[in-house]
Design an enzyme around this catalytic site. Structure first.
Site, PDB file in Angstrom:
ATOM      1  N   ASP A 174       0.842  -1.205   0.000  1.00  0.00           N
ATOM      2  CA  ASP A 174       0.000   0.000   0.000  1.00  0.00           C
ATOM      3  C   ASP A 174       0.872   1.249   0.000  1.00  0.00           C
ATOM      4  O   ASP A 174       1.569   1.520   0.972  1.00  0.00           O
ATOM      5  CB  ASP A 174      -0.900  -0.049   1.253  1.00  0.00           C
ATOM      6  CG  ASP A 174      -1.735   1.214   1.398  1.00  0.00           C
ATOM      7  OD1 ASP A 174      -1.914   1.939   0.394  1.00  0.00           O
ATOM      8  OD2 ASP A 174      -2.211   1.461   2.526  1.00  0.00           O
ATOM      9  N   ASN A 210      -0.259   4.453  -0.402  1.00  0.00           N
ATOM     10  CA  ASN A 210      -0.885   5.732  -0.018  1.00  0.00           C
ATOM     11  C   ASN A 210      -1.740   5.609   1.248  1.00  0.00           C
ATOM     12  O   ASN A 210      -2.692   6.363   1.449  1.00  0.00           O
ATOM     13  CB  ASN A 210      -1.713   6.287  -1.185  1.00  0.00           C
ATOM     14  CG  ASN A 210      -2.852   5.351  -1.559  1.00  0.00           C
ATOM     15  OD1 ASN A 210      -2.886   4.206  -1.107  1.00  0.00           O
ATOM     16  ND2 ASN A 210      -3.789   5.830  -2.350  1.00  0.00           N
ATOM     17  N   ASP A 260      -4.083   3.741   2.607  1.00  0.00           N
ATOM     18  CA  ASP A 260      -5.528   3.547   2.754  1.00  0.00           C
ATOM     19  C   ASP A 260      -5.855   2.093   3.099  1.00  0.00           C
ATOM     20  O   ASP A 260      -7.012   1.688   3.061  1.00  0.00           O
ATOM     21  CB  ASP A 260      -6.280   4.001   1.490  1.00  0.00           C
ATOM     22  CG  ASP A 260      -5.844   3.222   0.256  1.00  0.00           C
ATOM     23  OD1 ASP A 260      -4.990   2.309   0.373  1.00  0.00           O
ATOM     24  OD2 ASP A 260      -6.351   3.522  -0.836  1.00  0.00           O
ATOM     25  N   ASP A 318      -1.779  -1.208  -4.077  1.00  0.00           N
ATOM     26  CA  ASP A 318      -2.087  -0.432  -5.281  1.00  0.00           C
ATOM     27  C   ASP A 318      -0.939  -0.541  -6.283  1.00  0.00           C
ATOM     28  O   ASP A 318       0.110  -1.107  -5.983  1.00  0.00           O
ATOM     29  CB  ASP A 318      -2.353   1.036  -4.908  1.00  0.00           C
ATOM     30  CG  ASP A 318      -1.352   1.546  -3.884  1.00  0.00           C
ATOM     31  OD1 ASP A 318      -0.146   1.509  -4.200  1.00  0.00           O
ATOM     32  OD2 ASP A 318      -1.754   1.922  -2.763  1.00  0.00           O
ATOM     33  N   ASP A 320      -9.228 -15.347 -17.686  1.00  0.00           N
ATOM     34  CA  ASP A 320     -10.078 -15.815 -16.595  1.00  0.00           C
ATOM     35  C   ASP A 320     -11.235 -16.666 -17.140  1.00  0.00           C
ATOM     36  O   ASP A 320     -11.882 -16.286 -18.131  1.00  0.00           O
ATOM     37  CB  ASP A 320     -10.632 -14.576 -15.882  1.00  0.00           C
ATOM     38  CG  ASP A 320     -11.370 -14.904 -14.604  1.00  0.00           C
ATOM     39  OD1 ASP A 320     -10.719 -15.342 -13.653  1.00  0.00           O
ATOM     40  OD2 ASP A 320     -12.604 -14.712 -14.557  1.00  0.00           O
ATOM     41  N   GLU A 371       6.115 -11.057 -29.159  1.00  0.00           N
ATOM     42  CA  GLU A 371       5.927 -12.328 -28.432  1.00  0.00           C
ATOM     43  C   GLU A 371       4.849 -12.228 -27.350  1.00  0.00           C
ATOM     44  O   GLU A 371       5.072 -12.580 -26.185  1.00  0.00           O
ATOM     45  CB  GLU A 371       7.228 -12.799 -27.780  1.00  0.00           C
ATOM     46  CG  GLU A 371       8.293 -13.176 -28.780  1.00  0.00           C
ATOM     47  CD  GLU A 371       9.539 -13.748 -28.097  1.00  0.00           C
ATOM     48  OE1 GLU A 371      10.124 -14.648 -28.699  1.00  0.00           O
ATOM     49  OE2 GLU A 371       9.911 -13.301 -26.998  1.00  0.00           O
TER      50      GLU A 371
HETATM   51  C1  GLC Z   1     -11.643 -17.015 -11.804  1.00  0.00           C
HETATM   52  C2  GLC Z   1     -10.864 -16.166 -10.837  1.00  0.00           C
HETATM   53  C3  GLC Z   1     -11.653 -16.025  -9.575  1.00  0.00           C
HETATM   54  C4  GLC Z   1     -12.966 -15.384  -9.894  1.00  0.00           C
HETATM   55  C5  GLC Z   1     -13.708 -16.149 -10.970  1.00  0.00           C
HETATM   56  C6  GLC Z   1     -14.840 -15.350 -11.531  1.00  0.00           C
HETATM   57  O1  GLC Z   1     -11.782 -18.324 -11.378  1.00  0.00           O
HETATM   58  O2  GLC Z   1      -9.599 -16.704 -10.638  1.00  0.00           O
HETATM   59  O3  GLC Z   1     -10.966 -15.299  -8.600  1.00  0.00           O
HETATM   60  O4  GLC Z   1     -13.762 -15.319  -8.742  1.00  0.00           O
HETATM   61  O5  GLC Z   1     -12.875 -16.432 -12.058  1.00  0.00           O
HETATM   62  O6  GLC Z   1     -14.355 -14.279 -12.288  1.00  0.00           O
HETATM   63 CA    CA Z   2      -3.477   2.041  -1.387  1.00  0.00          CA
END
Ligand code: GLC
Ligand code: CA
Length: 535
Positions: free
Chosen positions: A22, A24, A26, A30, A201, A269
């Site tokens: 962190d 800043n 809070d 970040d 994801d 790449e």
């Molecule tokens: C993937 C991510 C997980 C998230 C899910 C829905 O599995 O790694 O953290 O909750 O997708 O986006």
């Molecule tokens: Ca922060």
């Protein structure tokens, strides 16, 4: 100079931005915080960082609920901070991988807000999966969200929208060409800003089939899909063959298009790694065919017991399946979705397994804090933030334990992570596990990782395949040694609770714990430990 692409056998360090550092005060990590710690990251000997999402988000699912994929959430900084992070990483010869979330948006994304204001059948609704209720008022089908509860939420005019995850994460309709066009824009946006690759994801989730058909056992299926629900493996595997919304053929068409986009940046790449939890395991290799993505995660080590039979099978299968499509495997012991490896299998075992895995061909992923041997954070229910916890009414605790911020320095929590109260509490019991402390202790987990990654680069990257040693071929059935040779290195892991003799030749160059003795020309490997020998 190594001519193979940078990602082939890279070690990739996963940073969960909210938990790293962190800058800043809070209480939340970040982007400038990450930038300020890049020298530490570089000193580990890794080649790249993968950043979990830092985009504009109401943060209902740790930022995997994206409201604007082409901007930075103020809690993490701004676009200039992202550019600076990438520039500084590149100065240190570290590549940067961004996380892209194509299965769903946040309900705060302008598209979803527009869909809510539009009529059924409108083009705004066509970007998501909106359906009418059944005649009796129930949702269009009986699917259960991966975070618990129904997969459907009703809107004012009575229609339902599909969400495989939280109700704040409406699934996108990938049959609609506008969706791909928008994602290609996002990919280009980040490549133009300098990123070197993407972690995709829920890469296997984009295409849904049979949306209006009920599943015969929705609760069983939902349990089978959760890494944190125990289930008999035959039962799990049978259920996993019946998922109507994962691993459909259509997803591969999408990645073929994306691959062309990546390759159009000649000389860059650009790589992509798929989060694709699919069954049977052979299906994962389809994501890394020559015209698709570059890597696919192997999740087996996130759940595998510390057992020679199990680990032999996982490693052997992953190497040989990937070889059928000319790809190399990936290895991950921890990530932001699963219990930390040190808690799951034990501290010494976690070190031994890491050293075992760092010798293998392919890419190794390290989740920030894993190098310190961090356990899962101990949390009160009142601390928890994971939507899984809320959607299951607390029955499933969720993933916050793996997301507790990193302890940097000093004797008192929050150990230099922030000068404010951290977003998840850091236990005072982590006092000896700070980066500062471990740097000062040559026997620490941190030093093991640094030394191992240096040796991996020197002797193993590019060294080709492995040969299981005699003792393993029998051993994986009878006793507790697992060993292989690769290039000039022999790797021996002793999984048992007592020291074991082996006849590995060569000079000891690293051991994960304890001391290796010599006895009658044999080497004695300490309990729950891995050693590397150089010939
Ligand atoms: C993937 C991510 C997980 C998230 C899910 C829905 O599995 O790694 O953290 O909750 O997708 O986006
Ligand atoms: Ca922060």
């Amino acid at each position: 100079m190594n001519s193979s692409p940078w990602w082939k056998e890279a070690t990739i360090y996963q940073i969960y931005p909210r938990s790293f550092f962190d800058s800043n005060s809070d209480g939340e990590g970040d982007l400038p915080g990450i930038t300020s710690k890049l020298d530490y990251v570089k000193s580990l000997g890794v080649d790249a960082i993968w950043l979990s999402p830092f985009y504009t988000s109401p943060n209902k699912d740790g930022g995997y609920d994206v409201a604007n994929p082409r901007d930075v959430d103020p809690r993490f900084g701004n676009l200039e901070d992202a550019r600076e992070l990438i520039t500084q990483a590149h100065k240190r010869d570290l590549r940067v991988i961004a996380d892209i979330v194509p299965n769903h948006f946040s309900d705060q994304h302008e598209w979803f807000q527009a869909a809510l204001k539009s009529k059924r059948g409108s083009k705004e609704r066509e970007r998501f999966h909106f359906y009418d209720a059944n005649e009796d008022g129930t949702p269009p089908n009986n699917w259960i969200s991966l975070f618990g509860g129904p997969s459907w939420t009703q809107v004012e005019d009575g229609q339902f929208y599909l969400h495989l995850f939280d109700s704040s994460q409406p699934d996108l309709n990938w049959e609609n060409p506008e969706v791909n066009a928008d994602f290609e824009k996002t990919l280009r946006f980040w490549i133009d800003l300098g990123v070197d690759g993407f972690r995709i994801d829920v890469a296997h989730g984009l295409i849904k089939e049979d949306v209006l058909t009920n599943h015969p056992d929705p609760q069983g299926l939902s349990n089978a899909l959760r890494l944190d629900v125990a289930m008999d493996s035959d039962e799990r595997n049978a259920l996993l063959l019946t998922v109507p919304y994962f691993d459909r053929q259509g997803v591969h068409e999408i990645y073929r298009k994306w691959r062309k986009l990546f390759d159009s940046y000649s000389g860059r790449e650009i790589m992509a790694v798929a989060e694709a939890w699919v069954h049977p395991p052979v299906n994962a290799t389809r994501y890394v065919r020559a015209d698709e993505l570059h890597q696919v995660f192997n999740f087996d080590l996130l759940t595998a017991e510390f057992d020679s039979d199990v680990l032999f099978d996982v490693v052997e299968r992953s190497i040989s399946l990937n070889a059928t499509v000319n790809a190399l495997p990936t290895w991950a012991l921890s990530n932001h979705d699963s219990p930390r490896v040190a808690s799951r299998i034990g501290d010494e075992q976690a070190r031994a397994l890491a050293l075992f895995v760092f010798g293998l061909p392919g890419s190794a992923y390290v989740f920030a804090g894993q190098e310190l041997g961090l356990p899962d954070g101990q949390l009160q229910d009142s601390d928890r933030q994971d939507p899984t916890f809320f959607r299951t009414n607390g029955a499933i605790k969720g993933r916050d334990g793996a997301r507790v911020p990193l302890p940097w320095s000093g004797d008192t929590t929050p150990f230099g992570f922030s000068t404010a109260k951290p977003w998840l509490p850091i236990s005072q019991s982590w006092k000896d596990l700070t980066i500062e402390n471990e740097l000062a202790d040559p026997k620490s987990s941190l030093h093991l990782y640094k030394n191992a990654l240096e040796l991996r680069k020197e002797f193993l990257v590019g060294a080709g395949g492995i040969t299981w040693l005699e003792s393993s071929q029998h051993g994986h059935k009878s006793d507790s040694l697992l060993s292989y040779s690769r290039g000039s290195i022999t790797v021996v892991m002793n999984l048992s609770d007592s020291a074991k003799e082996c006849d590995a030749a060569g000079k000891l160059i690293i051991v994960s714990g304890g001391t290796v003795d010599a006895r009658d020309g044999k080497k004695v490997i300490p309990a729950r430990s891995t050693a590397w020998f150089l010939t």
